[in-house]
Design an enzyme around this catalytic site. Structure first.
Site, PDB file in Angstrom:
ATOM      1  NE  ARG A  58     -47.629 -17.269  38.246  1.00 45.00           N
ATOM      2  CZ  ARG A  58     -48.505 -16.907  37.307  1.00 45.00           C
ATOM      3  NH1 ARG A  58     -49.346 -17.788  36.817  1.00 45.00           N
ATOM      4  NH2 ARG A  58     -48.529 -15.671  36.848  1.00 45.00           N
ATOM      5  CD  GLU A  95     -50.238  -4.656  27.048  1.00 50.67           C
ATOM      6  OE1 GLU A  95     -50.203  -5.804  27.515  1.00 50.67           O
ATOM      7  OE2 GLU A  95     -49.573  -4.275  26.066  1.00 50.67           O
TER       8      GLU A  95
HETATM    9  P1  AMP Z   1     -48.081  -6.619  37.545  1.00 53.61           P
HETATM   10  O1  AMP Z   1     -49.420  -6.289  38.110  1.00 53.61           O
HETATM   11  O2  AMP Z   1     -47.842  -6.041  36.196  1.00 53.61           O
HETATM   12  O3  AMP Z   1     -46.948  -6.288  38.520  1.00 53.61           O
HETATM   13  O4  AMP Z   1     -48.056  -8.191  37.287  1.00 53.61           O
HETATM   14  C1  AMP Z   1     -47.843  -9.067  38.324  1.00 53.61           C
HETATM   15  C2  AMP Z   1     -48.759 -10.250  38.228  1.00 53.61           C
HETATM   16  O5  AMP Z   1     -48.834 -10.768  36.902  1.00 53.61           O
HETATM   17  C3  AMP Z   1     -48.245 -11.357  39.109  1.00 53.61           C
HETATM   18  O6  AMP Z   1     -49.343 -11.956  39.760  1.00 53.61           O
HETATM   19  C4  AMP Z   1     -47.562 -12.314  38.159  1.00 53.61           C
HETATM   20  O7  AMP Z   1     -47.837 -13.639  38.504  1.00 53.61           O
HETATM   21  C5  AMP Z   1     -48.124 -11.999  36.773  1.00 53.61           C
HETATM   22  N1  AMP Z   1     -47.075 -11.775  35.753  1.00 53.61           N
HETATM   23  C6  AMP Z   1     -46.871 -10.628  35.065  1.00 53.61           C
HETATM   24  N2  AMP Z   1     -45.880 -10.747  34.188  1.00 53.61           N
HETATM   25  C7  AMP Z   1     -45.415 -12.014  34.311  1.00 53.61           C
HETATM   26  C8  AMP Z   1     -44.355 -12.753  33.677  1.00 53.61           C
HETATM   27  N3  AMP Z   1     -43.565 -12.215  32.737  1.00 53.61           N
HETATM   28  N4  AMP Z   1     -44.156 -14.022  34.070  1.00 53.61           N
HETATM   29  C9  AMP Z   1     -44.934 -14.583  35.026  1.00 53.61           C
HETATM   30  N5  AMP Z   1     -45.928 -13.937  35.648  1.00 53.61           N
HETATM   31  C10 AMP Z   1     -46.187 -12.666  35.310  1.00 53.61           C
END
Ligand code: AMP
Length: 172
Positions: A58, A95
């Site tokens: 995205r 996770e």
């Molecule tokens: P993180 O590595 O935990 O910061 O997760 C970020 C990545 O996971 C990004 O590329 C987001 O597109 C996706 N992502 C994580 N949680 C969500 C959520 N609740 N809604 C949409 N995309 C998410």
């Protein structure tokens, strides 16, 4: 423009308990798309950005727009195994288990001013992995941009991103 209203929330996707922030409802609205990209471009127009890094998948959508508008190049940060030429990789913890992201070895050079863009910041794990990747190459400076931040998720590695003063349009 109230961007939060334009982002659809889908409960229990992709797994139970996750409230997914679906930006496709924002992207399909031509005024919202222009407004969102303009707000980010405004913020970085004077930073002499040379490369925008979009995080799969995205982050590719607005990443391409930002690169075009900032007169910079675009570099895709891809999931493991997708890039064809010589690349460098960074693993990171999910996770459950680990994942890896990659960029082409020749994608960046030390004089680059880099803007890393993704749709959403949650735990900061993905962004920290991209930062590590970029630091392996070594660039002149690094900026961060996200449409959304899940502000209710906090941890030390996410906190460390504050050093880059991330630009965020919508906080949950
Ligand atoms: P993180 O590595 O935990 O910061 O997760 C970020 C990545 O996971 C990004 O590329 C987001 O597109 C996706 N992502 C994580 N949680 C969500 C959520 N609740 N809604 C949409 N995309 C998410």
């Amino acid at each position: 423009m109230d961007l939060k209203n334009l982002i659809r929330e889908v409960p229990d996707f992709p797994t139970k308990g996750i409230g997914f922030k679906d930006i496709t409802t924002l992207l399909k609205d031509h005024q919202a798309l222009r407004y969102t990209s303009s707000r980010i471009v405004e913020q970085f127009r004077d930073k002499k950005i040379t490369k925008v890094l979009g995080i799969e998948s995205r982050g590719f959508i607005l990443g391409g727009v930002l690169a075009f508008e900032l007169n910079a190049g675009f570099v895709p940060v891809r999931k493991k195994g997708k890039l064809p030429a010589e690349k460098i990789a960074q693993t990171y913890h999910l996770e459950y288990g680990t994942d890896a992201i990659e960029i082409h070895r020749d994608a960046l050079s030390p004089d680059d001013v880099v803007l890393i863009h993704d749709d959403l910041l949650a735990t900061g794990g993905t962004t920290n992995a991209v930062l590590n990747l970029v630091k392996k190459v070594g660039v002149s400076s690094i900026y961060l941009s996200f449409i959304c931040d899940l502000g209710f998720i906090q941890n030390p590695s996410k906190q460390s991103l504050q050093a880059y003063n991330p630009h965020i349009l919508v906080t949950y």
